[in-house]
Design an enzyme around this catalytic site. Sequence first.
Site, PDB file in Angstrom:
ATOM      1  N   HIS A  30       0.821  -1.213   0.000  1.00  0.00           N
ATOM      2  CA  HIS A  30       0.000   0.000   0.000  1.00  0.00           C
ATOM      3  C   HIS A  30       0.858   1.268   0.000  1.00  0.00           C
ATOM      4  O   HIS A  30       0.962   1.966   0.993  1.00  0.00           O
ATOM      5  CB  HIS A  30      -0.946  -0.017   1.208  1.00  0.00           C
ATOM      6  N   GLU A  87      -5.962  -8.137   3.695  1.00  0.00           N
ATOM      7  CA  GLU A  87      -5.387  -9.255   4.465  1.00  0.00           C
ATOM      8  C   GLU A  87      -6.497 -10.033   5.190  1.00  0.00           C
ATOM      9  O   GLU A  87      -6.471 -11.267   5.241  1.00  0.00           O
ATOM     10  CB  GLU A  87      -4.351  -8.745   5.474  1.00  0.00           C
ATOM     11  N   THR A 119      -1.926  -9.201  10.750  1.00  0.00           N
ATOM     12  CA  THR A 119      -0.531  -9.048  11.212  1.00  0.00           C
ATOM     13  C   THR A 119      -0.151  -7.605  11.544  1.00  0.00           C
ATOM     14  O   THR A 119       0.913  -7.368  12.110  1.00  0.00           O
ATOM     15  CB  THR A 119       0.440  -9.534  10.118  1.00  0.00           C
ATOM     16  N   CYS A 174       2.997  -9.215  13.446  1.00  0.00           N
ATOM     17  CA  CYS A 174       4.342  -9.637  13.046  1.00  0.00           C
ATOM     18  C   CYS A 174       5.425  -8.816  13.744  1.00  0.00           C
ATOM     19  O   CYS A 174       5.156  -7.785  14.363  1.00  0.00           O
ATOM     20  CB  CYS A 174       4.478  -9.541  11.537  1.00  0.00           C
ATOM     21  N   SER A 187      -2.887   2.150   4.231  1.00  0.00           N
ATOM     22  CA  SER A 187      -1.910   1.259   4.859  1.00  0.00           C
ATOM     23  C   SER A 187      -2.258   1.082   6.333  1.00  0.00           C
ATOM     24  O   SER A 187      -2.071   1.985   7.146  1.00  0.00           O
ATOM     25  CB  SER A 187      -0.510   1.850   4.698  1.00  0.00           C
ATOM     26  N   ASN A 208      -0.914  -0.744   8.757  1.00  0.00           N
ATOM     27  CA  ASN A 208       0.164  -0.649   9.756  1.00  0.00           C
ATOM     28  C   ASN A 208       0.611   0.794   9.950  1.00  0.00           C
ATOM     29  O   ASN A 208       0.978   1.189  11.058  1.00  0.00           O
ATOM     30  CB  ASN A 208       1.312  -1.596   9.390  1.00  0.00           C
ATOM     31  N   SER A 247       5.379  -0.253   4.348  1.00  0.00           N
ATOM     32  CA  SER A 247       5.325  -0.183   2.885  1.00  0.00           C
ATOM     33  C   SER A 247       5.903   1.117   2.335  1.00  0.00           C
ATOM     34  O   SER A 247       5.806   1.369   1.128  1.00  0.00           O
ATOM     35  CB  SER A 247       3.869  -0.340   2.433  1.00  0.00           C
TER      36      SER A 247
END
Length: 316
Positions: A46, A131, A170, A200, A228, A230, A273
């Site tokens: 992303h 995801e 994650t 993760c 995105s 994360n 990313s």
Amino acid sequence: MAKPPLTLYLAAPRGFCAGVDRAIKIVEMALEKWGAPVYVRHEIVHNRYVVDGLRDKGAVFVEEIKDCPPDRPVIFSAHGVPKAVPAEAAAREMVYVDATCPLVSKVHIEAARHHENGLQMIMIGHAGHPETIGTMGQLPEGEVLLVETPEDVARVEVRDPEKLAFVTQTTLSLDDTAEIVAALKARFPAIVGPHKEDICYATTNRQEAVKAMAPDCDAMLVVGAPNSSNSKRLVEVGARAGCAYAQLVQRAADIDWRALDGIRTVGITAGASAPEILIDEVVDAFRSRYAVTVETVTTAEEHVEFKVPRVLREPA
Ligand code: 0O3
Ligand code: SF4
């Protein structure tokens, strides 16, 4: 006029994780091996800069397999895909390469294993995120229940509270997820799952770095895209950890300089990313306006690397 002094704290680790690095390499190697065009299902990661760069080299980004011609290779994005996607590509006799991060694939395998053992699956994740769609799509439609909040846990209706397991996305917030897992374990004591969650190493390390830095920052900028997950979590973590102004920026042009008026310390990090070149761009933008001192705040060392699939490693 002399530039005002400013300290920039650079979070470490920040930016690219091993799964993103591998996924981008897969597209680049596919373009080398098969030539353009190579199709990519969904943004490989992303980030607009990454996607535009690969498009310039001959990658074509689509959302569905049906949008690809059957005689060109297609790559699945790092976020993972439902089982139906490789099945559709195979049915059309297409060459495909799966760039799903191995840490996402690990969650897919966990979900399938629990299902085979007769457990009903609960997924902690964000509705509609690729995801989450990919992980839920490892099992037949309706077999995975999605929860996004502790309130969802209170409402969820399960087949048998003794036969349950959970997996997670994650890239979630560590703190929010801990609350949801606690709620699941309180309501369903027999639930089986990972030791804590499936968040993760990269997500964990980037959030920890932000937490360490945030209390010392008048402002914090997270380089990353609005889609995105994360990266958005890093903004939330920064704000919750005590930074009064935490903002997502895609590039230097997005910085709201007026909002930063009078600040003396700025923390900078980047989602998994976001390429380092965009962080450099942001730092340079600060240098053009302030007398900048850069300090790196290191909270972890990362040495994770993932191999690219064999089909791309073999000589063409
Ligand atoms: O999952 P997320 O929206 O954070 O995806 P990004 O920004 O592309 O980052 C890479 C993470 C990933 C592929 C899934 O874990
Ligand atoms: Fe893999 Fe984590 Fe990166 Fe996602 S954020 S691609 S799970 S290493």
